[in-house]
Design an enzyme around this catalytic site. Structure first.
Site: not given
Ligand code: PGA
Length: 281
Positions: A67, A136, A138, A143
């Site tokens: 992304d 969450n 994702h 999302e």
């Molecule tokens: P993080 O992010 O490694 O900073 O926890 C993971 C994500 O949001 O996919």
């Protein structure tokens, strides 16, 4: 799906780096799907170290990131292009032309999304997709309510995701509201998925993603449908899994994990400095 619980965040990152390195050694033209986020930094640090100390070769591989934020140019310090250049691409012998992220500045974001899917297909599809998980649930920026068959597209970030990432931007008001993300369907098309989750704050969502019913409200539950997916967690992130005893048994008994069971320093059959001694353990 297989779940591997490692004693520390460092050991979990070490295992993921070894899986990626193994893939690269087996197939130097591997197509890697890459992820960003705090969790991945220690994986990339280990890959850079494997490149420097064991000549891990990135020259033939191609990469596609999950992304990119809409509205951020590649040289913006919070863009994922910048993150990848900083943590991996500029530190290994990868050809920059073989590294792909969606262009969040594209005038036509729909066309950019369709082009990204086309590029992945032209590369022969993703061999190994690296994944983190958001609080969450994702994957990428898929999302809640992202369809399991969704493809690369523009997604609107949830308030929760904005809160999660806002500190990096110096406050939520500076954060982009949208991103281009591979879809859940795009991710599921990867031949192999490896999800890394570390830290206590991932424990609840990881248990839901692995052991809960699958639902578009938690994109990571889609991985239950994937035929070749490994989830690597440290003790903290794996702390709420009900069947953790069983998962440990798989790691200790399945022959395909044997080479990863060797103590750090013994991989490849020869002594090397332990990756687990790196910062972050
Ligand atoms: P993080 O992010 O490694 O900073 O926890 C993971 C994500 O949001 O996919």
């Amino acid at each position: 799906m297989e779940v591997i619980i490692q004693p520390s965040a460092g050991a979990a990152a070490d295992l993921v780096a070894q899986i990626i390195a193994g893939e690269l050694r087996t197939n130097p033209r591997t197509v890697l799907g890459l992820a960003t986020g705090g969790t991945m930094e220690s994986v990339y640090a280990r890959l850079v170290r494997l490149h420097k100390e064991e000549a891990l070769d990135f020259s033939g591989c191609r990469t596609f990131n999950l992304d990119e934020y809409v509205g951020l140019p590649g040289d913006h310090p919070n863009s994922y292009r910048h993150y990848m250049n900083h943590h991996l691409f500029r530190k290994v012998n990868i050809d920059p032309r073989n590294t792909h992220l969606p262009d969040g500045m594209a005038a036509d974001l729909e066309a950019e999304s369709a082009d990204y899917e086309r590029l992945i297909t032209q590369a022969g599809g993703i061999d190994l997709q690296l994944l983190g998980i958001g609080r969450n649930g994702h994957l990428g920026f898929n999302e809640p309510l992202s369809a399991f068959r969704s493809r690369t597209r523009v997604a609107t970030l949830t308030p929760e995701t904005i809160r999660q990432n806002a500190p990096l931007f110096g406050g939520p008001e500076h954060m982009p509201r949208r991103a281009i993300t591979m879809g859940v369907g795009t991710i599921l098309d990867g031949r192999r998925c490896v999800l890394l989750a570390t830290g206590l704050d991932k424990a609840a969502i990881l248990a839901q993603a692995i052991e809960g019913p699958f639902t578009c409200m938690i994109s990571a539950t889609a991985l239950q449908l994937h035929p070749h997916c490994a989830v690597i967690a440290d003790e903290s992130a794996g702390g709420r899994l009900e069947k953790s005893d069983y998962y440990r048994t798989i790691f200790m008994t399945d022959p395909k994990w044997e080479k990863f069971r060797q103590p750090a320093g013994q991989a490849n059959g020869r002594a090397r400095p332990s990756l687990m001694q790196m910062a972050g353990n």
